[in-house]
Design a protein around this motif. Structure first.
Motif, short mmCIF file in Angstrom:
data_model
loop_
_atom_site.label_atom_id
_atom_site.label_comp_id
_atom_site.label_asym_id
_atom_site.label_seq_id
_atom_site.Cartn_x
_atom_site.Cartn_y
_atom_site.Cartn_z
N GLU A 212 0.74 -1.03 -0.06
CA GLU A 212 0.12 0.13 0.20
C GLU A 212 0.68 0.66 0.25
OE1 GLU A 212 -3.49 -0.32 -0.83
OE2 GLU A 212 -3.10 -2.53 -0.47
N ASN A 213 0.36 2.64 -0.65
CA ASN A 213 0.64 3.68 -0.57
C ASN A 213 0.97 4.19 0.43
OD1 ASN A 213 -1.66 4.43 -0.67
ND2 ASN A 213 -1.54 6.25 -1.84
N GLU A 214 0.74 3.58 1.85
CA GLU A 214 0.41 4.67 3.21
C GLU A 214 0.42 3.36 4.23
OE1 GLU A 214 -0.54 8.60 4.16
OE2 GLU A 214 -2.65 7.44 4.55
N GLY A 215 1.09 3.60 5.21
CA GLY A 215 0.64 2.92 6.07
C GLY A 215 1.28 3.65 7.74
N LYS A 216 0.32 3.80 8.59
CA LYS A 216 0.74 4.41 9.89
C LYS A 216 0.35 3.15 10.90
CE LYS A 216 -2.27 7.69 8.05
NZ LYS A 216 -4.03 8.39 8.59
N ARG A 217 1.17 3.74 12.23
CA ARG A 217 1.09 2.82 13.09
C ARG A 217 0.80 3.39 14.81
NH1 ARG A 217 0.78 -2.34 14.90
NH2 ARG A 217 1.30 -3.33 16.89
N LEU A 218 0.34 2.39 15.08
CA LEU A 218 -0.99 3.55 16.48
C LEU A 218 -0.39 2.77 17.76
CD1 LEU A 218 -4.51 4.33 14.45
CD2 LEU A 218 -2.20 5.43 14.35
N SER A 219 0.61 4.00 18.47
CA SER A 219 0.86 2.82 19.11
C SER A 219 0.63 3.19 20.73
CB SER A 219 2.12 2.64 19.57
OG SER A 219 2.51 1.38 18.17
N ALA A 220 0.17 2.86 21.73
CA ALA A 220 0.55 2.94 23.12
C ALA A 220 1.31 4.37 23.35
CB ALA A 220 0.66 2.52 24.08
N GLY A 221 2.93 5.01 22.47
CA GLY A 221 4.09 5.44 23.12
C GLY A 221 4.27 6.25 21.96
N CYS A 222 3.72 5.65 20.74
CA CYS A 222 4.32 6.58 20.09
C CYS A 222 3.45 6.69 18.67
CB CYS A 222 5.67 6.07 19.64
SG CYS A 222 5.69 4.33 18.68
N TYR A 223 3.70 7.10 17.82
CA TYR A 223 3.04 7.61 16.24
C TYR A 223 4.09 6.78 15.04
CZ TYR A 223 0.23 9.50 12.10
OH TYR A 223 -0.26 9.41 11.35
N LEU A 224 3.58 6.61 13.91
CA LEU A 224 4.84 6.47 12.96
C LEU A 224 3.82 6.29 12.01
CD1 LEU A 224 8.14 5.61 12.06
CD2 LEU A 224 7.23 3.03 11.83
N ARG A 225 4.24 7.17 10.79
CA ARG A 225 3.72 6.79 9.47
C ARG A 225 4.87 7.18 8.07
NH1 ARG A 225 -0.02 12.11 7.75
NH2 ARG A 225 -0.99 11.11 6.30
N TYR A 226 4.28 6.38 7.25
CA TYR A 226 4.94 6.25 5.71
C TYR A 226 3.94 6.56 4.25
CZ TYR A 226 4.00 1.71 3.75
OH TYR A 226 3.19 1.36 3.28
N SER A 227 4.29 7.34 3.45
CA SER A 227 3.64 7.71 3.29
C SER A 227 4.20 7.88 1.39
CB SER A 227 2.44 8.65 2.39
OG SER A 227 1.65 9.46 1.76
#
Length: 643
Positions: A212-227
């Motif tokens: 996929e052209n984008e991904g997000k990881r929603l975590s208790a202590g952080c946020y990570l995203r690529y696009s």
């Protein structure tokens, strides 16, 4: 002129236009997670409000914050590349959506530009939450094996790089490689070891979104995203190798945002109000409900547009010294009140509201539209409002001596009211209510008469405040059938049980208020029946010993006959039969005309905890009063009334 229903849509188009020219506050919802356990404690909502208020102040000041009140723990943080304005914009949207989870004891929301969470335990240092941490993937896959292979390589490189940047540089990093952009953000409460643990886990999980052209990881202590599209704001560059792996094709950036001047900031701030207002009818199913909300908002916009009612948010923010806690005058279920000093020297009271829901629309509309044209010496005057900022604000005349309950019920009373002062407060309140019921051309019912809503000016003159629950109806209507709202202990039995609202509901509340003022004690529906002030005064009435009910602070410094008459009027107002209660105009005459007859009262109802429990199944939400644990603001819905 556009119709009221077109107003939000027109301004939404205005917002879409401006989003092209201003920085993006990234208010797209990435994830909203509501807990499955509901709060059982009566003071949960008041604790939640206090936490949200503190977080609002901290975000406005620093872009993030934590707060604990009772058993409610809260955390809010904007991503570090957002400007101050966009941060406030994003937080306002998060705060609008998160209350939809109430009364759940835990909830969290990830927007693309900020994070907001509350829970019933201290979660601040937790880097991971396996039960709730999740990845959110885009909806468009890259086609073609060569392109997919290159994308996968770039994604793995960029998430590793921004992770290293964030761990080394204060928890935040952005970067790009080829056509892939990445962002990593740890929350401020997470230590360096926890930040690395969270982001490394997120890096492993987010690549599962490929191709996929984008991904997000929603975590208790952080946020990570690529696009594959650039989504973050530019920050200061720190180009170089990371552990010898970065090449000249890799651009990585520092975690220190560049401070810039945001053009047209006033327009951007105005949009904050729009998004908050749009949040009013997001989540409410049914076209008819949305149309009703749009119509009410359109009407509200017309009223707010009047020059004599409109205040700029920035002006009120400065007037209150940016809502300085030292300026706080009090706090209720929907917001806090601050002392403000306008540029022309006028002292005002600024009420800061926090819930942007359908209930908020109704209450705000009542305050502005219904009461703005009402003027009486015993009513607090509404001077104006603002819907241009992260909070909606109401501006009132400043009443220096706070509310009546401070004089009657506080353990450390700064000043005890004399009999004459109490009598004058009773008469002033009666005159104010009589004006609402009969003097405005339409019948206005306050619905929440209680000691905390009676303010005292510099001369201790009574002024009725807080018209958020007020309702009006025409002369040809006998009553309204409506969702129940008010404060237990002051609510008339026919209204509490059947939802039938007339001006006699205010009369009942006034009767309870009279007994509290004279006796110097609060009515309660949560303790044994013998503690009911109504029953206590009624027993003295039957025994012909009414003066013994008078507050002991007055000792013998009061006219016994006049005090007995006032208590008898209080009993008249609290009679179970609606038809037997006098009108407020009659009450004023009983209080002020010596020859006006005072009828003999019938026994009033004795509402206590057990009788209130018989209707517990009708309670849809409970909002505890901040003034006392003995009463609670409640919203109830009769079973026969759809909402």
């Amino acid at each position: 002129m556009q119709s009221p229903t077109q107003f939000p849509l027109l301004f939404f188009s205005f917002f879409m236009f401006f989003s092209l020219s201003l920085s993006d506050p990234r208010i797209t919802e990435a994830g909203l997670f509501c807990g499955t356990v509901n709060a059982a404690r009566s003071n949960f909502i008041s604790e939640f409000v206090a936490v949200m208020e503190s977080l609002s102040e901290q975000v406005n000041r620093a872009g993030w914050g934590t707060h604990v009140n009772g058993s409610v723990y809260g955390l809010a943080q904007c991503l570090s590349d957002l400007s101050h304005t966009d941060c406030l914009f994003c937080f306002a949207q998060a705060r609008t959506k998160l209350p939809h989870c109430l009364p759940a004891i835990a909830a969290r929301i990830f927007l693309d530009g900020c994070f907001l969470r509350y829970d019933n335990y201290s979660f601040f240092t937790e880097p991971l939450d396996p039960q709730h941490d999740t990845a959110v993937c885009g909806q468009q896959a890259v086609e073609g094996e060569p392109d997919r292979s290159q994308l996968a390589k770039n994604v793995r490189t960029i998430v590793k790089n921004v992770t290293e940047i964030a761990v080394k540089d204060g928890g935040f990093g952005v970067g790009e490689i080829g056509n892939v952009y990445g962002l990593a953000q740890c929350w401020k409460t997470i230590e360096n070891v926890g930040c690395r643990k969270c982001l490394e886990n997120a890096s492993r999980e987010v690549v599962e979104c490929l191709p996929e052209n984008e991904g997000k990881r929603l975590s208790a202590g952080c946020y990570l995203r690529y696009s594959t599209e650039k989504f973050y704001d530019d920050v200061e560059k720190d180009i170089g190798n990371l552990d010898g792996e970065a090449t000249e094709d890799v651009r990585v950036f520092s975690g220190r945002p560049r401070i810039g001047i945001i053009a047209a900031i006033s327009s951007s701030v105005a949009i904050v109000a729009l998004l908050s207002i749009l949040g009013v009818f997001i989540g409410y199913g049914g076209l008819s409900k949305r149309r009703k909300a749009r119509k009410r908002l359109g009407q509200l916009s017309v009223v707010v547009g009047r020059s004599n009612l409109h205040f700029k948010y920035e002006l009120l923010e400065k007037a209150t010294n940016f809502f300085d806690p030292l300026r706080k005058l009090g706090q209720g279920g929907a917001g806090s009140v601050y002392k403000g000093i306008l540029p022309d020297g006028r002292i005002v009271a600024v009420k800061r509201l926090f819930f942007n829901t359908r209930q908020w629309v109704d209450e705000f509309f009542n305050e502005v539209n219904l009461i703005s044209g009402v003027h009486h010496e015993n009513l607090v005057q509404l001077l104006g409002c603002s819907i241009e900022g992260p909070e909606s604000l109401l501006v009132y005349e400043y009443v220096p001596n706070k509310s009546l309950d401070h004089f009657l019920f506080k353990k450390k009373k700064t000043q005890s009211l004399s009999w004459q002062q109490r009598f004058d407060v009773i008469v002033g309140t009666a005159k104010g209510l009589a004006y609402l019921h009969d003097g405005t051309g339409t019948r206005i019912i306050h619905r929440d008469i209680k000691t905390s809503n009676i303010l005292l000016d510099e001369n201790l003159r009574a002024k009725i405040a807080d018209f958020g629950l007020a309702r009006c109806f025409s002369a040809d209507q006998t009553h309204l059938s409506t969702g129940i709202a008010g404060t237990l202990g002051y609510m008339a039995p026919e209204y509490l049980v059947r939802g039938q609202l007339t001006e006699k509901a205010d009369v009942y509340s006034f009767g309870v208020l009279v007994l509290e003022i004279v006796c110097g004690r609060k009515n309660s529906v949560y303790v044994e029946e013998s503690s009911s002030i109504l029953q206590m005064v009624w027993k003295h009435y039957q025994s012909n010993t009414l003066p013994e009910s008078v507050d002991e602070y007055l000792k013998d410094h009061f006219p016994a006959k006049e005090a007995s008459n006032v208590l008898q009027i209080g009993l008249l107002c609290t009679q179970a039969s609606v038809s037997l209660r006098p009108s407020m105009s009659e009450v004023v005459k009983m209080l002020t005309e010596t020859d006006y007859p005072i009828p003999l009262p019938m026994q009033p109802p004795f509402l206590n905890a057990s009788s209130a429990d018989t209707n517990a199944t009708s309670i849809s939400a409970s909002f505890p009063s901040s003034e006392s644990q003995a009463t609670s603001n409640v919203l109830l819905t009769p079973a026969s009334e759809p909402r």
